[in-house]
Structure formats: C-alpha cells, structure tokens
Design a protein around this motif. Structure first.
Motif, PDB file in Angstrom:
ATOM      1  N   THR A  23     -21.297 -30.400 -25.643  1.00 42.44           N
ATOM      2  CA  THR A  23     -22.101 -30.816 -24.499  1.00 42.44           C
ATOM      3  C   THR A  23     -23.567 -30.813 -24.933  1.00 42.44           C
ATOM      4  O   THR A  23     -24.006 -29.890 -25.613  1.00 42.44           O
ATOM      5  N   SER A  53     -27.654 -41.185 -22.505  1.00 42.84           N
ATOM      6  CA  SER A  53     -27.185 -40.148 -21.595  1.00 42.84           C
ATOM      7  C   SER A  53     -26.209 -40.649 -20.551  1.00 42.84           C
ATOM      8  O   SER A  53     -26.204 -41.809 -20.149  1.00 42.84           O
ATOM      9  N   ASP A  54     -25.360 -39.706 -20.124  1.00 45.19           N
ATOM     10  CA  ASP A  54     -24.433 -39.981 -19.040  1.00 45.19           C
ATOM     11  C   ASP A  54     -25.147 -39.799 -17.708  1.00 45.19           C
ATOM     12  O   ASP A  54     -24.987 -40.596 -16.801  1.00 45.19           O
ATOM     13  N   ARG A  55     -25.906 -38.709 -17.598  1.00 42.77           N
ATOM     14  CA  ARG A  55     -26.657 -38.470 -16.360  1.00 42.77           C
ATOM     15  C   ARG A  55     -28.049 -37.964 -16.712  1.00 42.77           C
ATOM     16  O   ARG A  55     -28.245 -37.339 -17.750  1.00 42.77           O
ATOM     17  N   GLU A  59     -20.571 -33.865 -21.536  1.00 47.59           N
ATOM     18  CA  GLU A  59     -21.487 -34.982 -21.255  1.00 47.59           C
ATOM     19  C   GLU A  59     -22.799 -34.859 -22.031  1.00 47.59           C
ATOM     20  O   GLU A  59     -23.089 -33.825 -22.639  1.00 47.59           O
ATOM     21  N   ARG A  94     -26.605 -34.982 -21.173  1.00 45.93           N
ATOM     22  CA  ARG A  94     -27.438 -34.862 -19.978  1.00 45.93           C
ATOM     23  C   ARG A  94     -28.880 -34.910 -20.444  1.00 45.93           C
ATOM     24  O   ARG A  94     -29.272 -34.162 -21.350  1.00 45.93           O
ATOM     25  N   ASN A 107     -21.550 -35.423 -30.136  1.00 43.67           N
ATOM     26  CA  ASN A 107     -20.905 -35.371 -28.834  1.00 43.67           C
ATOM     27  C   ASN A 107     -19.455 -35.839 -28.923  1.00 43.67           C
ATOM     28  O   ASN A 107     -18.544 -35.261 -28.352  1.00 43.67           O
ATOM     29  N   ASP A 108     -19.251 -36.888 -29.717  1.00 46.30           N
ATOM     30  CA  ASP A 108     -17.931 -37.504 -29.822  1.00 46.30           C
ATOM     31  C   ASP A 108     -16.981 -36.666 -30.674  1.00 46.30           C
ATOM     32  O   ASP A 108     -15.862 -36.370 -30.270  1.00 46.30           O
ATOM     33  N   THR A 166     -18.760 -45.967 -17.471  1.00 48.23           N
ATOM     34  CA  THR A 166     -19.234 -44.642 -17.097  1.00 48.23           C
ATOM     35  C   THR A 166     -18.151 -43.625 -17.433  1.00 48.23           C
ATOM     36  O   THR A 166     -16.995 -43.814 -17.069  1.00 48.23           O
ATOM     37  N   ARG A 167     -18.555 -42.579 -18.161  1.00 50.64           N
ATOM     38  CA  ARG A 167     -17.569 -41.560 -18.502  1.00 50.64           C
ATOM     39  C   ARG A 167     -17.493 -40.559 -17.350  1.00 50.64           C
ATOM     40  O   ARG A 167     -18.491 -40.271 -16.708  1.00 50.64           O
ATOM     41  N   THR A 170     -26.991 -41.264 -12.643  1.00 54.33           N
ATOM     42  CA  THR A 170     -26.723 -42.079 -13.824  1.00 54.33           C
ATOM     43  C   THR A 170     -27.995 -42.843 -14.202  1.00 54.33           C
ATOM     44  O   THR A 170     -28.889 -42.990 -13.364  1.00 54.33           O
ATOM     45  N   PRO A 172     -24.111 -50.117 -20.954  1.00 57.89           N
ATOM     46  CA  PRO A 172     -23.151 -49.084 -21.365  1.00 57.89           C
ATOM     47  C   PRO A 172     -21.732 -49.588 -21.095  1.00 57.89           C
ATOM     48  O   PRO A 172     -21.495 -50.297 -20.108  1.00 57.89           O
TER      49      PRO A 172
END
Lengths: 274, 660
Positions: free
Chosen positions: A223, A238-240, A42, A44, A217-218, A8-9, A254, A5
């Motif tokens: 969310t 995914s971010d988390r 995010e 998720r 998402n972008d 990390t956002r 993460t 990735p």
C-alpha cells in the motif's frame, strides 16, 4: 497507451484510518480535524499547496509527531502515542523529502540497514550475535546471507546493480532517491509513505520513478501513500487523492472527482477577491 | 595440424554436434556464466546440453519447423545463446536482432527474415514486438526470458522461456525416444547448412541479411583458434551485441569449438566491474572501449595524490620506452628490463588488475582505426593487444596481426585460409572459407559483392605496405577528390582528429568541394573534466561546446593535424580549412550514427545542411534549429548559434626538408 486510467480499482480492507486528527505547534494549527482512510493495496496521494500540512500528516502517520486530538488506527488497532521505530516494526516505511541516506556508505550497505528492524533479538541475543557476526559463523552467517539475498532482489528490482558498491554520496540525486526507495522496501513494509519521491527530477527520472512505484504496488502488493507536487503524475498514479489546504481536508476522492472539485480549483488557482 | 584444445574435431561440422561433443568430452567444464542477484551462476557443458535439449523439443512442440527463422533479441544472456543452438538443432535458423534498435528497425529485420518465432530478454522487447505486431504478420510465437512486469500479459502467443522448456521436458518424459530422435536430427546436419542470418548495421540504406553456413562460422573460428592457441580454460566476457558478427564468433563460435567458458555481465552498466571480476584471458573490444577506459584512467590520475601522479608519469615513460620492445621479444638493455619490472610491481600490475586486464593473453581490437597512442599505451603495459580486419561477410577474419609484428597503422597479414588482393581501383578483395553464402532475398547485392572466382569486394580502399601488412585508408566509395583534384579520404582525417581524447566524433566534408572542412563533437567526459579543473562553468553539452576556450583547445588540435597532414604525400592537399563544434552529440537514435557508432556522413550533411553551407560561405556565426529524439522516443527542438573558425594550412615540405 490511452491517457485515461484503464479502470477504477476497488479496495475493501482498511489498513489505516485517521479520524478527526488535529496537530498544532504552539499557536500554529498544522492539521485541523482531518479524517480519511487508506485501503490495503491502493495508491493514495496527498496533495495540496505549500504549507498545507502534507508532510506533517505523514509524520503523524509514522509516529514522528503526536497529534493533540484524534485517533489513528493501523491494521485495526488504535494508537495514541507511538515512536517511529515501533511504526517501522509494525510495517510502516517511508522516504524523505530531502534524501536521508548514509552518504559515506555504499548502496548495498544503505539498503541493508533497511533489514535491521527484522533482526532485533533482545540485548543478550545482540551480544551473542556480535561475536558470531565477527566470526561470521552459524546463525549470523545464515541470517546475513538471507538478508543479502533479499537486498539483492531489491537491487535487481530497482535496476541499480551498477552502483551496488558506490558510496551514495557520489550518486546523482535521481539515483539517491531510488536507493532510498530501496531501503524502505527492504523493510518489507505493508504501508509505504513517500514524501515527494519525484521532487527535483527530470522527465525521464520521473517516468522511471513512476514505473517503480507502480511495480512496487503491483508486485509486492504494498500500500502506498505519497505526497507529490507534479499533478499529472498524481493523477496518473493514484487510486484516490486527499487534498489539504491550510491544514484542512478540502476534498477526497478519485482523480476525476478531485479534478472537478471547485474547492480544489480555488485552492490551487486562488479565489478572486471582491 | 590440430592444436591443443581443438583436436579430434573431424566431422564436428555443426554447432549442435559440437554441443553433444563438448557435453561428452568436457561434461563438468563450465560453458557459460551469468551474474544473477550479485552472484555468478554457471552451467557446465552437460547442463547446457540438458537445457538446450528441453528448449529445442519445447520449440518443436510449439510448432517450430526446420527451415523457419527464429529472431533473438536482448542483452547477452545464457538463455539467448542457448536459443541459437536449440534452433540450429532442429534445422531452424537463428536471426539475432540488435537489442537497442527502435521498433521500425526491428520490424524491418523480422519481416525481411520472415521470423516465425521471437525469443527476447524482457518486457521492453515484448512491448516493442506488440507495437510492431500489426505490420509484421509472420510472427507466431513470442518467448521471453525475464518475467518481470509480464505477469498480467494475457496474450496467447506469449510464453516464458521456462514454460517452453517445461513443455520440452514433459515431452521427453512422456516419450523417451524423443531424445534419440533429436540426436539423430543433429547427426543428419551438414556443415553446408545455413547456420545464422546476421544483419549488417548498414552505414547506407536498409540492413542486409548476411547468410552464413555452419562451415563459414566454424572453419573460421577453428582456424583462428589454432592460430592463437586458444584452449578450454580461456575466460571470455560476452558484452558486445549478440547480433554483431564479432560476438557471434568470439562468444559463440570459438566457445563451442574450444569449449571455453563465456561470462555474461549483470547489465550493460556493470560491464567494467564484471570485467574486473572475470579477468578475461581473451578479450575483444572496439577501439572506443579502449579509448573510454584510457580516458577514465587519465582523468582519475589527475585527481590522485602528487606522489602517485609522479610515479605514474615516470613509469608510463619507462613503459613507453621499453614495454613494447619487451612484449615483442626484442633486445632490451638490462637497465630497461629492471626499471620495467619495478614499474610492473608499482604501477602496471595494479593498474591492469583494476581494469580486469591482468590475465589477458590475446586482446583484439577492430571495427574502426585505433589511435596509435592508445594502442601503444596498452601494449606498453604488457597487454598483447592486436588489430584485426574483418567483415560480417567474411565471418570476421580477413587479416590479423601476428605476434611480434604489431604496427599501430596496419591491420596485419591475411588470416589462415584467407587470400587477399588489391583491385585496380584500390579496393581490397578477399576469398576464404568464411565467405558468406548470400544476402538473404537480395541476389542483386550478392552478385555485386561476390564476383567471379569467389572474390568478395570489401568496399574498403587499402594497400599492402612494404612489410606485407594491409593498411586500410577508408571506405572505397567515400574516397573522393577536392575541386583542385587533391585526394580526400574523410575517414582518414576524422580518425586523426578522433585520436585526441577531447574529440569524440568528427564528420569531414570535401568531396567535390573547394576545401576540406569538419564538424566536431567534443568528448563530454574529457572536456568536462578539463572544464572542472580550469573553472569553466557549463550546464550542458551545448554550452560547453560553444565555449571560446574549448574552441581554442580544439583549434590547437586541428592545427596539429594539419601540420601532420602536410607531411603526408598525396593527402597534404586536404588540410582542414574551417571547422565548427556541433551543438549536440551525434546519436544513433537520431539516425546520425549506426548502431555500431559509425557516422552516417550523407545523412548528417543533409540534416545539418545550413551548417554545411555556412562552412563554405565564409560566415563566422550561424544559427540552427535541430529536431532531437529523446530516449523514450519523443521529439523536441534545440536551437543554437554556432561559431565557425578558419584554420591556416601548412606548405608540404620540399624534398630537401623531407630528406632530412
């Protein structure tokens, strides 16, 4: 094109928090004391082996199941019992594990139904509206045109112009999933719940769907909370990630953190019995 | 003798001059349309002039110089068409590139042409350009039409189409004399100036850049517009690749000459729906499109209610008997006319309406031979479908079928201003105002193709029949001989097989060998539908292709073709002795077909060498593993066991039988 990735956002604002939620059906404890949060903006993921309680968790979030214990806060407001229609009106939309579209209706009409929660105007307004709509006059006409424009933008976004007039029952599965995503987007949700968006898809369809999820998402800033079994997809998107096993949360973090978590490996690969 | 719609065009010898002329004489007439968010948006000629002017000045502000090349790549979009004329208006040369070419193909063309600017449709093309930017150093600026997904791109040399136009508009506001300056540049242009580079798809080797002047394109476009009586109120659907000469003439050249409106489909997948909505009056399609449409109609009729099916069958018979004769203006008995009129109300009219063919005055097909059955089907419905024969090097038109003299097996008589002759070797030679200037940076090929007296070698073998119509047999260099000295024309045999709806592609072998053999690709739509109706289960193309019943069906087709070949003098020696059905569909991504879907015979023979060997060593089964390229560029292997069948051949009829 690196597999890592990019970075990390970071997300600050909490859109949804789940604290100490437990849900049981008779003697079956589907979810036990689960807490986590979802931050605005995010992606998720909720993962876990079969029967871990992932879909139940989504059903709790959008108000379809009511947990016996625990508290859910959406946009800062706590709620205890809530109907799915209210969740929808507040900005939570979802898709289903088994596509739940109106099979006899066209793609366009299916996505238009996603606009309905935006049109509610009380019983009297409805009655007036029915007549106006029948005559295609005044506000009804204007509103119809506005809604249609929004829907057309989604059709363009998801690249499904060619099936605009096709009854969805005739479409292949991958496209039906895309139409379902379109209907959820039509609600202009703040939080989008996707229940296995890529189940049963081939590689190319999965890549398309991943692309759309990232773009939603972008571009819409939506969310997204998603359940998915394809681990490589989850790790990339995914971010988390929250990992559930037998109704309990066993990890949260993460993709990197989750991947190296011993409890997660045990849950997926099994533990040797001594 | 100018015709309606093309009058008073003396001195209008370049595209930008025609734009100024159209904006003056047809200011409110629609020029181009595109479907956006489900609604057809149109621009009239005066609006197009404003858009093009802003773009041209904007491009100049970015540093575009006269003589520089500007590559154009994307689906048919109004903004991309405007780029052609904007570039031409400042003396730059547009170079359209096939939008589905893979990165290396694209890199080759851009490098070869020396493109300084590239205008593309969307993110997909922008990504491809960044991928090749290391090898192609000539590109200075990239401009895109559709901003989706490009928001986070920070590259300095990347601009949106709107921003470039805005630059131009600002310059025009700041310095109003820029407008007259631009028009002066246009008026200084000459018909002999270079107007476009069109790269040929190349059945063999690297694509060649065909250089055409404004005169080449415009004189040809004008002469044929006069021949067919084209007017400003024609409706045309622009759906074929912009890099292909046909689209350049029909959607750009003739639109500017006649002033008619061109509509761009919403997306390639919606083409058939858009066709129905637009209802073109002037329509061009390669044979495969007509084949696909006919196949779809037939498959859907199989599922129709019995009464409808009977009516359809009956009136199709009526159309077959009288339709073409009525279209050709021949004498038809009253009964035939009445039945045909009834059929028109019940079947032909509604069918044509569904297909979007109700308003067609002139339909063209070219590029490949069209099946006589398919050709007659459309003509019998009252659609004036005609064949033409053309090449990029001729700005399309070499021969065309005049109204009333339509034969399924010929391509017509020389187009206006074109001279055609047949060389000793049987090759077709032509000379016309449309003949290209040169192959860019390739004097060797230019002198091989363009020889003394301006005659161009078409590379096709053909002859004039006794009606004075040209008949094309094959590529001249492909016509070969079997070891027993019988003539072998591979394409002729392939086409005969491809006319069966169940067969999609065929590759014939035989030159320098003992007998003629073929590879066959079945048509998944047609055979799939047959399988469904006959309870033949299958999961993939590969499985269906290997099915014994499918083999039986194809064997029957091959047998009929052999019987037909036996009756043709000269070619009866190359009847098909063995055939196999390929385990995968031939695909341009694997290099097996050209971008215009012509089979690359030598490449295929090489790639499937074990199969070719098996065709000639008498074996009944063979095993092969093949590498395939998926749509995203990744590669994989597929393996298959392939069955080979022997065919019996027919004796040519003796002269006694032939006389009967």
């Amino acid at each position: 094109m690196s597999p890592e990735p990019v970075q990390t956002r970071i997300f600050e604002e909490e859109i949804l928090s789940v604290s100490d939620v437990s849900l049981s059906f008779g003697g079956v404890k589907a979810i036990q004391n689960v807490s986590f949060d979802i931050k605005r903006g995010e992606i998720r993921a909720i993962i876990g082996p079969n029967g871990a309680g992932k879909t139940s968790m989504l059903n709790v979030i959008n108000g379809f199941y009511h947990p016996q214990e625990g508290l859910i806060r959406f946009k800062g407001k706590a709620r205890r019992r809530m109907r799915p229609s209210i969740a929808a009106a507040q900005g939570i939309a979802r898709t289903f594990q088994n596509v739940a579209l109106f099979k006899g209706m066209s793609t366009l009409d299916n996505i238009m139904t996603g606009r309905l929660p935006r049109l509610e105007k009380g019983i009297f307004g409805e009655i007036v509206n029915v007549f106006l709509q029948a005559a295609y006059l005044g506000p009804a006409r204007r509103s119809e045109l506005e809604q249609r424009k929004y829907v057309e933008e989604i059709i363009d976004f998801l690249e499904i112009q060619h099936i605009r007039r096709t009854p969805v029952g005739r479409l292949p599965y991958g496209l039906q999933k895309r139409v379902e995503l379109g209907r959820a987007l039509a609600m202009e949700p703040e939080l989008l719940l996707l229940d296995e968006p890529m189940a049963g898809m081939n590689l190319e369809e999965k890549e398309d769907m991943s692309r759309f999820i990232i773009d939603v998402n972008d571009q819409y800033g939506t969310t997204i909370a998603l359940i998915e079994h394809d681990i490589s997809v989850v790790m990339d998107l995914s971010d988390r990630i929250i990992v559930l096993d037998y109704g309990r949360k066993i990890a949260d973090g993460t993709p990197g953190e989750v991947q190296s978590n011993q409890a997660v490996m045990d849950a997926y690969l099994g533990v040797p019995h001594e | 003798m100018p015709a309606k719609g093309v009058t008073g065009q003396e001195g209008l010898d370049t595209f930008p001059k025609l734009l100024l002329h159209n904006a003056r004489t047809l200011p409110d007439h629609p020029s181009i349309r595109e479907k956006d968010l489900g609604i057809w948006q149109s621009w009239n000629w005066s609006e197009v002039l404003e858009e093009v002017r802003a773009l041209a000045i904007g491009l100049q502000k970015l540093g575009l110089q006269a003589g520089e090349k500007i590559a154009i790549c994307g689906e048919n979009r109004p903004r991309l068409y405007w780029t052609f004329v904007a570039a031409q208006s400042v003396g730059a040369v547009p170079v359209p590139v096939y939008q589905d070419s893979v990165a290396e193909e694209m890199a080759y063309v851009m490098e070869h042409a020396g493109a300084a600017f590239v205008v593309v449709e969307d993110q997909e093309q922008v990504d491809k350009l960044f991928q090749i930017s290391e090898t192609v150093s000539c590109i200075r600026h990239i401009i895109y039409d559709d901003p989706r997904g490009l928001r986070d791109y920070q590259e300095e040399n990347l601009h949106s189409f709107k921003d470039v136009q805005e630059k131009g508009r600002k310059a025009l506001r700041d310095a109003p004399q820029a407008k007259t300056g631009w028009e002066e540049t246009i008026n200084a242009g000459k018909g002999s100036d270079i107007s476009v580079f069109l790269y040929t798809s190349g059945t063999t080797g690297r694509p060649k850049g065909v250089v055409l002047s404004h005169d080449n394109v415009l004189i040809t476009a004008r002469e044929t517009a006069i021949l067919e009586g084209l007017r400003p109120d024609e409706e045309v659907l622009a759906y074929l690749p912009m890099a292909w000469v046909g689209d350049h003439i029909f959607s750009y050249g003739q639109s500017y000459v006649c002033g008619f409106c061109v509509s761009c489909p919403e997306s390639p997948e919606t083409m058939l729906q858009d066709l129905r909505e637009i209802g073109p009056t002037y329509f061009f399609a390669p044979p495969r499109i007509f084949e696909n449409i006919l196949t779809t109609v037939m498959i859907r009729m199989e599922d129709a209610a019995p009464l409808k099916r009977k009516l359809f069958k009956y009136f199709l018979g009526v159309a077959k008997e009288y339709g073409e004769a009525i279209l050709n203006g021949e004498n038809v008995p009253l009964k035939g006319r009445l039945l045909y009129a009834l059929g028109n109300i019940l079947i032909y009219g509604p069918l044509k309406n569904t297909l979007g063919f109700s308003r067609i005055r002139i339909g063209y097909t070219a590029g490949e031979a069209i099946g006589p059955e398919i050709f007659r089907f459309y003509r019998s419905l009252g659609i004036n479908l005609k064949q033409l024969y053309g090449q990029t090097e001729a700005a399309v038109f070499i021969t065309v079928q005049p109204d009333g003299e339509i034969h399924a097996d010929t391509v017509g008589v020389p187009a206006p201003g074109v001279e055609v002759k047949i060389a000793e070797s049987g090759e077709v030679l032509y000379r016309s105002p449309g003949v290209f200037v040169e192959y860019y940076k390739n004097p060797e090929s230019t002198s091989e193709t363009k020889t003394g007296g301006g005659w161009v070698h078409s590379g096709d073998a053909g002859f004039f029949d006794d009606r004075g119509h040209l008949k094309i047999i094959d590529r001249a260099k492909d016509v070969g001989r079997l070891n027993n000295d019988a003539m072998f024309a591979p394409k002729y045999i392939e086409n005969k097989l491809k006319f069966y709806p169940n067969i999609k592609e065929v590759v014939a072998f035989g030159d320098g060998r003992d007998m003629c053999t073929v590879f066959i690709n079945i048509d998944l739509t047609a055979v799939g539908s047959w399988a469904e109706r006959n309870n033949v289960p299958y999961a993939s193309y590969q499985e269906l292709a290997a099915n014994d019943l499918v083999y039986d069906m194809i064997e029957a087709h091959v047998d009929e073709v052999n019987a037909g070949l036996a009756r043709e003098p000269g070619i009866s020696g190359s009847q098909i002795r063995r055939f196999l059905i390929l385990h995968k569909e031939l695909d341009a991504d694997d290099g097996e077909l050209t971008r215009t879907r012509k089979v690359r015979r030598a490449f295929i023979a090489d790639r499937y060498a074990p199969l070719v060997t098996a065709l000639y060593d008498g074996s009944e089964m063979t095993h092969i593993e093949t590498e395939v390229t998926f749509e995203d560029g990744r590669k994989g292997m597929i393996a298959a066991d392939i069955q080979i069948r022997d065919m019996q051949t027919y004796e040519p009829p003796t002269s006694m039988e032939a006389a009967q």
